[in-house]
Write an enzyme that holds these catalytic residues in place. Structure first.
Site, PDB file in Angstrom:
ATOM      1  N   LYS A 292      19.858 -32.700 -15.841  1.00 20.55           N
ATOM      2  CA  LYS A 292      20.918 -33.885 -15.949  1.00 20.55           C
ATOM      3  C   LYS A 292      20.817 -34.332 -14.387  1.00 20.55           C
ATOM      4  CE  LYS A 292      24.882 -34.107 -18.708  1.00 20.55           C
ATOM      5  NZ  LYS A 292      26.009 -33.333 -19.344  1.00 20.55           N
ATOM      6  N   GLU A 381      34.746 -27.947 -32.991  1.00 22.57           N
ATOM      7  CA  GLU A 381      36.373 -28.096 -32.869  1.00 22.57           C
ATOM      8  C   GLU A 381      36.902 -27.258 -33.947  1.00 22.57           C
ATOM      9  OE1 GLU A 381      34.128 -30.630 -32.090  1.00 22.57           O
ATOM     10  OE2 GLU A 381      35.151 -31.260 -30.136  1.00 22.57           O
ATOM     11  N   ARG A 409      37.810 -34.022 -36.319  1.00 27.13           N
ATOM     12  CA  ARG A 409      36.903 -33.106 -36.897  1.00 27.13           C
ATOM     13  C   ARG A 409      37.245 -31.778 -37.397  1.00 27.13           C
ATOM     14  NH1 ARG A 409      31.612 -33.155 -34.137  1.00 27.13           N
ATOM     15  NH2 ARG A 409      31.056 -35.267 -34.626  1.00 27.13           N
TER      16      ARG A 409
HETATM   17  C1  LIG Z   1      32.889 -33.770 -30.911  1.00 23.90           C
HETATM   18  C2  LIG Z   1      32.881 -34.055 -29.592  1.00 23.90           C
HETATM   19  N1  LIG Z   1      33.525 -32.981 -28.868  1.00 23.90           N
HETATM   20  C3  LIG Z   1      33.388 -33.336 -27.392  1.00 23.90           C
HETATM   21  C4  LIG Z   1      32.726 -34.250 -27.092  1.00 23.90           C
HETATM   22  C5  LIG Z   1      32.677 -34.520 -25.458  1.00 23.90           C
HETATM   23  N2  LIG Z   1      31.448 -34.421 -24.979  1.00 23.90           N
HETATM   24  C6  LIG Z   1      30.587 -35.566 -24.569  1.00 23.90           C
HETATM   25  S1  LIG Z   1      29.179 -35.292 -24.047  1.00 23.90           S
HETATM   26  C7  LIG Z   1      29.466 -33.514 -24.306  1.00 23.90           C
HETATM   27  C8  LIG Z   1      28.251 -32.796 -23.827  1.00 23.90           C
HETATM   28  C9  LIG Z   1      27.094 -32.781 -24.679  1.00 23.90           C
HETATM   29  O1  LIG Z   1      26.084 -32.061 -24.113  1.00 23.90           O
HETATM   30  P1  LIG Z   1      24.696 -32.147 -24.744  1.00 23.90           P
HETATM   31  O2  LIG Z   1      24.644 -32.608 -25.806  1.00 23.90           O
HETATM   32  O3  LIG Z   1      23.964 -31.115 -24.096  1.00 23.90           O
HETATM   33  O4  LIG Z   1      24.303 -33.547 -23.762  1.00 23.90           O
HETATM   34  P2  LIG Z   1      23.847 -33.653 -22.302  1.00 23.90           P
HETATM   35  O5  LIG Z   1      25.341 -34.293 -21.574  1.00 23.90           O
HETATM   36  O6  LIG Z   1      23.718 -32.391 -21.731  1.00 23.90           O
HETATM   37  O7  LIG Z   1      22.821 -34.640 -22.033  1.00 23.90           O
HETATM   38  C10 LIG Z   1      30.822 -33.408 -24.764  1.00 23.90           C
HETATM   39  C11 LIG Z   1      31.370 -31.907 -24.812  1.00 23.90           C
HETATM   40  C12 LIG Z   1      32.180 -35.355 -27.797  1.00 23.90           C
HETATM   41  N3  LIG Z   1      31.729 -36.464 -27.401  1.00 23.90           N
HETATM   42  N4  LIG Z   1      32.308 -35.191 -29.266  1.00 23.90           N
END
Ligand SMILES: Cc1ncc(C[n+]2csc(CCOP(=O)(O)OP(=O)(O)O)c2C)c(N)n1
Length: 645
Positions: A292, A381, A409
């Site tokens: 990242k 969730e 969810r």
């Molecule tokens: C259902 C849901 N829960 C929480 C989130 C908040 N959220 C947005 S990005 C993220 C992290 C995603 O991690 P990853 O898939 O590894 O992607 P990265 O940011 O590391 O590229 C979260 C928890 C969301 N978008 N949707």
């Protein structure tokens, strides 16, 4: 159309308006294009804000995917979509990108109505595999075996149940589905759980990584084996992986062919690998290792969580530019984060639960102070709710903090696992109401309506910090059953907010001001918009009553009887959908009790609201201070008259 400033573009990026232009480049130029794309993202996001680290981390992947695949014919689905800035820039939205997340400008997430390259609307995590599989099966059933379907999903998003459900189904469908696992070991906070440990094991196994090259050699020579090529490649690959990873490659056990891990920052190599994979039928997964914030040193070296969405910053030094105006009231999330610790110090049954929003909910504070009583369960969730229910059966008192829109969810879990069993779980719904720049996918519009109809559920919303503290205090007192407290994104209204705890009576509101013309009934933070409007009413000599009802369920019926008897006209205001929300609850009360007062309801109308600032959106949805004043004037002008005496 909003004004958008021009930002400098490198020599290659300047020539690229869509992926067809990109495909004219020589593969050796991809590295240079990645640099230029990265600079463009840094230039704009440093001034405009938005998601940052994730988009920088997938620059090479983005370029390679559009270089190799025939987008938009081939269907590319981004999971969450917060990492899709490079994709937007390469797919015809380069010049508009500086309007990202601004009202009337580009959405911060892929959106079907915005571009044909945005094959699926996203914002919530972990949907990409199911969506891409749906597309792949639809293509197959249309007799189309050529179109490729690619889901790009992060290691964090891979932890959700729905991602597993997608893999589980895809493993028995012979479709052109490629899952790209973008593994950067991070969710917003560090990724959690056993899958994360498994992925780390694969990525760091030196023996496996060496042997992996042999697999690629075989794949490279695939055509030499003639008609048996696939079978031979699969055999070699399978043998090597099974020996080195034990019997249990997770993805292979689900009938996926697993490739990688590869360096996701070598654009040329990623492109070559994708080209090979294109010819392999059936479900496949390519494991890419990325970082990242890649390419922007303060983000690479600094705290990845901060750089997930850092706000505006100095692109030379990496210094975050904070609004240094006068002292502000705290954010509601921080009041939650501090208050739960205070309560947990006294009530030893309290535990904190978050599905991957440790920092966003400010539960990170509790994680530091009480790591054994704080649970980040990953982007899960549903699990967070049922896990909380399980804890509650054993006498623990979970404060399960979930953003309002993500709570969508876990609806069945709330009903079936918590409410039906009348378990003591406190749901703290952060980001209730319109959230601003994240837009339609993230607005917490529906929770009042969807919680209000659940038996046993208490539905409350604090008007300020003190209220939030008192609601949290009250919720942890013995045997309250399921208790929801919803509060908005952003700051409260009290500088001195650490007030002593006071038990509140469930289902009892507060008279903020008496009056005799009209009664305004507010729920939660919008009560402050009413207080502001009172300044105007006072100047105009209008005596408008205001009640902070605090609970949408149970309703303060005693007060409502008095209000309905005294006032001809009632205005309700809430930071939630009008259909089925707090105003509807008042109408139901009136219908049940044969009151026929004139009622005007202010809140989120029956449509999806796009992005903008919270102030802009409150205005557009007509429940800001101005709208309250206007509504009162209208009610007085047209003399909404009570139909009962
Ligand atoms: C259902 C849901 N829960 C929480 C989130 C908040 N959220 C947005 S990005 C993220 C992290 C995603 O991690 P990853 O898939 O590894 O992607 P990265 O940011 O590391 O590229 C979260 C928890 C969301 N978008 N949707």
């Amino acid at each position: 159309m909003i004004k958008n400033k021009k930002y400098p573009q490198g020599e290659l990026l300047r020539q690229i308006n869509n992926p067809e232009d990109l495909r004219k480049l020589n593969i050796n130029q991809l590295g240079q294009l990645c640099k230029e794309l990265r600079n463009y993202i840094v230039d704009i996001v440093s001034e405009k804000g938005g998601h940052f680290g994730a988009s920088l981390g997938v620059v090479e992947l983005t370029v390679a995917l559009h270089y190799i695949f025939n987008t938009p014919k081939d269907q590319l689905v981004w999971d969450v979509g917060h990492q899709a800035y490079g994709h937007k820039i390469l797919t015809g939205r380069k010049e508009q990108f500086s309007t990202n997340r601004i009202k009337g400008g580009l959405s911060g997430f892929p959106k079907r109505s915005e571009s044909v390259y945005d094959t699926f609307g996203v914002g919530h995590a972990s949907t990409s595999i199911s969506a891409a599989l749906g597309m792949a099966i639809a293509s197959k059933s249309n007799g189309d075996q050529k179109t490729q379907h690619i889901a790009v999903i992060g290691d964090g998003s891979m932890t959700a149940g729905i991602a597993f459900e997608g893999l589980n189904h895809a493993g028995v469908e012979n479709t052109n589905l490629l899952v790209i696992l973008n593994d950067n070991c991070m969710s917003i906070d560090p990724a959690v759980g056993a899958l994360k440990e498994y992925l780390t094991d694969i990525s760091t196994s030196k023996t496996y990584n060496k042997a992996r090259n042999k697999i690629w050699k075989v794949l490279g020579k695939i055509s030499q084996f003639g008609p048996n090529a696939q079978a031979v490649a699969k055999k070699v690959e399978g043998a090597v992986k099974t020996t080195l990873l034990g019997e249990s490659n997770y993805f292979e056990s689900l009938n996926f062919r697993y490739f990688g891990p590869i360096d996701g920052h070598d654009a040329k190599h990623v492109a070559e690998v994708l080209k090979d994979l294109k010819d392999i039928p059936g479900p496949k997964i390519l494991h890419c290792l990325t970082k990242k914030g890649k390419g922007f040193s303060p983000a690479e070296k600094g705290d990845s969580t901060t750089w997930h969405a850092p706000g505006v910053f100095d692109k030379e030094t990496g210094e975050l530019i904070k609004n240094k105006t006068k002292q502000k009231p705290p954010k509601y999330q921080d009041v939650f984060g501090e208050t739960i610790i205070e309560l947990a110090k006294v009530n030893e049954n309290i535990v904190g639960v978050t599905p991957a929003m440790l920092t966003g909910s400010s539960l990170n504070k509790m994680m530091i102070e009480m790591p054994n009583r704080t649970y980040d369960v990953g982007i899960a969730e549903q699990h967070a709710v049922t896990f909380s229910a399980g804890m509650a059966t054993q006498g623990k008192l979970p404060f399960c903090n979930i953003y309002s829109s993500f709570m969508q969810r876990a609806y069945d879990q709330v009903i079936h696992d918590v409410a039906l069993q009348n378990l003591n779980v406190v749901f703290c719904l952060d980001r209730g109401g319109l959230v601003g720049a994240d837009g339609a996918t993230h607005h917490g519009a529906f929770d009042i309506a969807f919680f209000r109809c659940i038996p046993n559920m208490i539905v409350s919303a604090p008007m300020n910090e003190q209220d939030l503290r008192n609601l949290m205090y009250t919720a942890q007192l013995a045997n309250q059953g399921p208790f929801s407290i919803r509060y908005p994104r952003g700051n409260g209204v009290m500088i001195d907010w650490k007030t002593p705890f006071k038990e509140l009576n469930i289902g009892i509101g507060e008279k903020i001001k008496d009056g005799d013309d009209i009664a305004i009934l507010s729920l939660g933070h919008p009560g402050n918009f009413v207080i502001k409007a009172q300044e105007t009413f006072e100047k105009e000599g209008l005596n408008i009553a205001h009640y902070d009802m605090r609970f949408a369920k149970p309703l303060d019926e005693k007060k409502l009887h008095k209000i309905c008897k005294k006032f001809n006209s009632i205005i309700t205001i809430e930071d939630g959908c009008l259909q089925g929300g707090f105003g509807s609850a008042i109408l139901e009360f009136m219908a049940n009790n044969n009151y026929r007062n004139a009622v005007k309801r202010l809140g989120i109308p029956d449509k999806f609201i796009n992005h903008g600032t919270q102030t802009e959106l409150h205005h557009d949805c007509e429940y800001d201070t101005k709208a309250i004043i206007k509504s009162v004037h209208e009610v007085l002008k047209c003399g909404m008259v009570s139909q009962v005496g």
